[in-house]
Design a protein around this motif. Structure first.
Motif, PDB file in Angstrom:
ATOM      1  N   LEU A 117       0.951  -1.392  -0.115  1.00 33.86           N
ATOM      2  CA  LEU A 117      -0.163   0.004  -0.147  1.00 33.86           C
ATOM      3  C   LEU A 117       0.927   1.264  -0.052  1.00 33.86           C
ATOM      4  O   LEU A 117       2.102   1.278   0.642  1.00 33.86           O
ATOM      5  N   ASN A 118       0.104   2.196  -0.633  1.00 33.69           N
ATOM      6  CA  ASN A 118       0.869   3.516  -0.511  1.00 33.69           C
ATOM      7  C   ASN A 118       1.369   4.002   1.174  1.00 33.69           C
ATOM      8  O   ASN A 118       0.081   4.077   1.431  1.00 33.69           O
ATOM      9  N   SER A 119       2.464   4.451   1.222  1.00 33.60           N
ATOM     10  CA  SER A 119       2.467   4.901   2.694  1.00 33.60           C
ATOM     11  C   SER A 119       1.601   5.932   3.201  1.00 33.60           C
ATOM     12  O   SER A 119       1.301   6.118   4.487  1.00 33.60           O
ATOM     13  N   LEU A 120       1.590   6.989   2.353  1.00 33.47           N
ATOM     14  CA  LEU A 120       0.666   8.090   2.683  1.00 33.47           C
ATOM     15  C   LEU A 120      -0.975   7.563   2.993  1.00 33.47           C
ATOM     16  O   LEU A 120      -1.500   7.935   4.023  1.00 33.47           O
ATOM     17  N   VAL A 121      -1.448   6.787   2.041  1.00 28.92           N
ATOM     18  CA  VAL A 121      -2.521   6.327   2.220  1.00 28.92           C
ATOM     19  C   VAL A 121      -2.924   5.527   3.361  1.00 28.92           C
ATOM     20  O   VAL A 121      -3.729   5.510   4.154  1.00 28.92           O
ATOM     21  N   ALA A 122      -1.907   4.608   3.606  1.00 27.07           N
ATOM     22  CA  ALA A 122      -1.933   3.450   4.674  1.00 27.07           C
ATOM     23  C   ALA A 122      -1.999   4.263   6.021  1.00 27.07           C
ATOM     24  O   ALA A 122      -2.716   3.801   6.902  1.00 27.07           O
ATOM     25  N   THR A 123      -0.897   4.995   6.009  1.00 30.88           N
ATOM     26  CA  THR A 123      -0.788   5.818   7.537  1.00 30.88           C
ATOM     27  C   THR A 123      -1.975   6.656   7.705  1.00 30.88           C
ATOM     28  O   THR A 123      -2.286   6.943   8.836  1.00 30.88           O
ATOM     29  N   LEU A 124      -2.366   7.449   6.562  1.00 30.20           N
ATOM     30  CA  LEU A 124      -3.690   8.316   6.858  1.00 30.20           C
ATOM     31  C   LEU A 124      -4.936   7.575   7.324  1.00 30.20           C
ATOM     32  O   LEU A 124      -5.564   7.963   8.251  1.00 30.20           O
ATOM     33  N   VAL A 125      -5.030   6.325   6.676  1.00 28.84           N
ATOM     34  CA  VAL A 125      -6.164   5.527   7.220  1.00 28.84           C
ATOM     35  C   VAL A 125      -6.000   5.069   8.730  1.00 28.84           C
ATOM     36  O   VAL A 125      -6.892   5.049   9.518  1.00 28.84           O
ATOM     37  N   ALA A 126      -4.495   4.807   9.126  1.00 24.70           N
ATOM     38  CA  ALA A 126      -4.298   4.263  10.301  1.00 24.70           C
ATOM     39  C   ALA A 126      -4.503   5.518  11.615  1.00 24.70           C
ATOM     40  O   ALA A 126      -5.099   5.304  12.315  1.00 24.70           O
ATOM     41  N   GLU A 127      -4.075   6.670  10.886  1.00 31.70           N
ATOM     42  CA  GLU A 127      -4.487   7.928  11.798  1.00 31.70           C
ATOM     43  C   GLU A 127      -6.082   8.003  12.120  1.00 31.70           C
ATOM     44  O   GLU A 127      -6.254   8.355  13.323  1.00 31.70           O
ATOM     45  N   VAL A 128      -7.003   7.937  11.183  1.00 32.79           N
ATOM     46  CA  VAL A 128      -8.328   8.023  11.382  1.00 32.79           C
ATOM     47  C   VAL A 128      -8.811   6.902  12.207  1.00 32.79           C
ATOM     48  O   VAL A 128      -9.612   7.006  12.985  1.00 32.79           O
ATOM     49  N   GLY A 129      -8.295   5.431  11.888  1.00 29.27           N
ATOM     50  CA  GLY A 129      -8.752   4.305  12.743  1.00 29.27           C
ATOM     51  C   GLY A 129      -8.295   4.488  14.040  1.00 29.27           C
ATOM     52  O   GLY A 129      -8.991   4.306  15.022  1.00 29.27           O
ATOM     53  N   LEU A 130      -7.037   4.819  14.316  1.00 30.69           N
ATOM     54  CA  LEU A 130      -6.577   5.085  15.664  1.00 30.69           C
ATOM     55  C   LEU A 130      -7.367   6.159  16.381  1.00 30.69           C
ATOM     56  O   LEU A 130      -7.720   5.876  17.799  1.00 30.69           O
ATOM     57  N   HIS A 131      -7.855   7.392  15.806  1.00 35.88           N
ATOM     58  CA  HIS A 131      -8.747   8.276  16.391  1.00 35.88           C
ATOM     59  C   HIS A 131      -9.849   7.842  16.977  1.00 35.88           C
ATOM     60  O   HIS A 131     -10.359   8.050  18.278  1.00 35.88           O
ATOM     61  N   GLY A 132     -10.548   6.871  16.155  1.00 34.59           N
ATOM     62  CA  GLY A 132     -11.676   6.028  16.595  1.00 34.59           C
ATOM     63  C   GLY A 132     -11.321   5.182  17.637  1.00 34.59           C
ATOM     64  O   GLY A 132     -12.186   4.745  18.855  1.00 34.59           O
ATOM     65  N   VAL A 133     -10.258   4.465  17.890  1.00 33.31           N
ATOM     66  CA  VAL A 133     -10.013   3.479  18.740  1.00 33.31           C
ATOM     67  C   VAL A 133      -9.791   4.234  20.211  1.00 33.31           C
ATOM     68  O   VAL A 133     -10.150   3.691  21.260  1.00 33.31           O
ATOM     69  N   ILE A 134      -9.094   5.351  19.938  1.00 34.18           N
ATOM     70  CA  ILE A 134      -8.754   6.263  21.253  1.00 34.18           C
ATOM     71  C   ILE A 134     -10.217   6.443  22.143  1.00 34.18           C
ATOM     72  O   ILE A 134     -10.213   6.559  23.273  1.00 34.18           O
ATOM     73  N   PHE A 135     -11.083   7.152  21.263  1.00 38.00           N
ATOM     74  CA  PHE A 135     -12.422   7.405  21.677  1.00 38.00           C
ATOM     75  C   PHE A 135     -13.176   6.325  22.333  1.00 38.00           C
ATOM     76  O   PHE A 135     -13.613   6.305  23.557  1.00 38.00           O
ATOM     77  N   LEU A 136     -12.986   4.954  21.802  1.00 39.29           N
ATOM     78  CA  LEU A 136     -13.618   3.846  22.350  1.00 39.29           C
ATOM     79  C   LEU A 136     -12.975   3.441  23.783  1.00 39.29           C
ATOM     80  O   LEU A 136     -13.455   3.142  24.813  1.00 39.29           O
ATOM     81  N   ILE A 137     -11.556   3.387  23.986  1.00 38.40           N
ATOM     82  CA  ILE A 137     -11.131   2.740  25.056  1.00 38.40           C
ATOM     83  C   ILE A 137     -10.932   3.896  26.312  1.00 38.40           C
ATOM     84  O   ILE A 137     -11.052   3.484  27.228  1.00 38.40           O
ATOM     85  N   THR A 138     -11.179   5.105  25.765  1.00 36.12           N
ATOM     86  CA  THR A 138     -11.494   6.369  26.882  1.00 36.12           C
ATOM     87  C   THR A 138     -12.796   6.710  27.305  1.00 36.12           C
ATOM     88  O   THR A 138     -13.104   7.297  28.017  1.00 36.12           O
ATOM     89  N   GLY A 139     -13.834   6.072  26.385  1.00 32.29           N
ATOM     90  CA  GLY A 139     -15.111   6.291  26.617  1.00 32.29           C
ATOM     91  C   GLY A 139     -15.298   7.700  26.321  1.00 32.29           C
ATOM     92  O   GLY A 139     -16.419   8.398  26.952  1.00 32.29           O
ATOM     93  N   ALA A 140     -14.550   8.610  25.665  1.00 31.07           N
ATOM     94  CA  ALA A 140     -14.861   9.952  24.975  1.00 31.07           C
ATOM     95  C   ALA A 140     -14.713  10.890  26.198  1.00 31.07           C
ATOM     96  O   ALA A 140     -15.043  11.973  26.174  1.00 31.07           O
TER      97      ALA A 140
END
Length: 315
Positions: A117-140
């Motif tokens: 995968l293109n590194s820009l695309v792959a890590t941009l997707v990871a950035e967005v995904g991790l943002h959601g994970v953080i909200f899940l584990i912290t309960g927002a």
């Protein structure tokens, strides 16, 4: 003998960021009485260490010819994990937070090296995904640290300089040594310069890339851990949405080529200081925050245009 024009070209390529910093220092010193003070410069370095540590990892990857746009959320994940774990076992929290960065780097590297995968695309997707994970584990919710030792560590100063700044400076020396004097560093430059040639010369390209992604993830997690120690708190919105792009900008301002193969740690440090100085100056002059974005854009454009004019290595 070198012609005058060639000497000018080499000077501009080597010292563009130094010239920019000098102009900024002169401008701010004339417009704010408190800028040229020891206290302000100590605060400047304290503010810079967050971006500075992450920029080391991102810079190494860019020299390698790859990108990581997920460092902002890796930093945030690490900070939130260690703060949430501080009431249970701070040492376990530190291990988990740093391990989370290495794991994120490993996943990013697999996406780039194995899935192609293109590194820009792959890590941009990871950035967005991790943002959601953080909200899940912290309960927002935001959290406050519950370890006095961790809080005290974040406020320690040696010769009036924050321990966090000392850690950044030591890491700069270590990464600079690694890039210049180790086989891994030489291979990193070689891959960024020409990956096909590096592969044909026997360099284990995928292995080097994976190690650099894990290093980048570790440094981003360390930055988050230190930020958490400094503030003794963390929130799910930490680092979103601008930190990753700011760190990338720091590396580019520091002369790291976006196509890979070139870059120095000292110049990365100067790039980080330039970005931090912009924010520092905006606060001192009581300007609105959007001036930072405008200033960063203008300086970045100047860097790219000057490189296009004075160098054969265009972005």
């Amino acid at each position: 003998m070198k012609t005058f024009g060639k000497k000018v070209n080499e000077f501009v390529q080597a010292y563009t960021i130094v010239i920019i910093l000098a102009i900024m220092i002169i401008f701010l010193s004339f417009n704010s009485d408190s800028f040229l003070t020891v206290g302000n410069f100590l605060n400047l370095f304290l503010q810079a260490n967050l971006y500075g540590i992450m920029a080391l990892g991102v810079g190494v990857l860019m020299i390698n010819g790859y990108f990581d746009l997920s460092v902002g959320m890796i930093m945030s994940l690490s900070a939130n994990l260690v703060i949430m774990m501080s009431g249970i076992n701070i040492w376990l929290g530190i291990v988990i937070s740093l391990a989370s960065g290495v794991l994120c780097g490993l996943i990013n590297s697999i996406c780039v090296t194995k899935l192609k995968l293109n590194s820009l695309v792959a890590t941009l997707v990871a950035e967005v995904g991790l943002h959601g994970v953080i909200f899940l584990i912290t309960g927002a919710d935001s959290h406050i640290g519950k370890s006095n030792g961790f809080k005290i560590f974040g406020s320690v100063a040696i010769y009036k300089i924050s321990i966090l700044t000392w850690i950044w400076l030591v890491l700069c020396i270590v990464i600079a040594f690694m890039l210049k004097y180790t086989k891994h560093g030489r291979d990193t430059y070689a891959i960024g310069g020409n990956e096909a040639t590096a592969r044909n010369s026997g360099i284990k390209v995928e292995s080097i890339i994976m190690k650099n992604y894990m290093l980048c993830g570790f440094l981003a997690a360390l930055a988050g851990l230190l930020q958490a120690a400094r503030l003794n708190s963390a929130s799910p919105g930490l680092g979103w949405p601008n930190v990753s792009m700011d760190v990338l900008t720091c590396a580019v301002l520091g002369g790291v080529k976006m196509k890979g193969g070139k870059g120095k740690v000292l110049h990365m440090v100067l790039g980080v200081l330039a970005i931090t100085m912009i924010q520092n100056g905006i606060n001192m002059l009581n300007l609105l925050s959007y001036w930072k974005t405008l200033a960063m854009g203008l300086i970045l454009m100047f860097i790219i245009v000057s490189d296009k004019i004075f160098s054969k290595d265009a972005y």
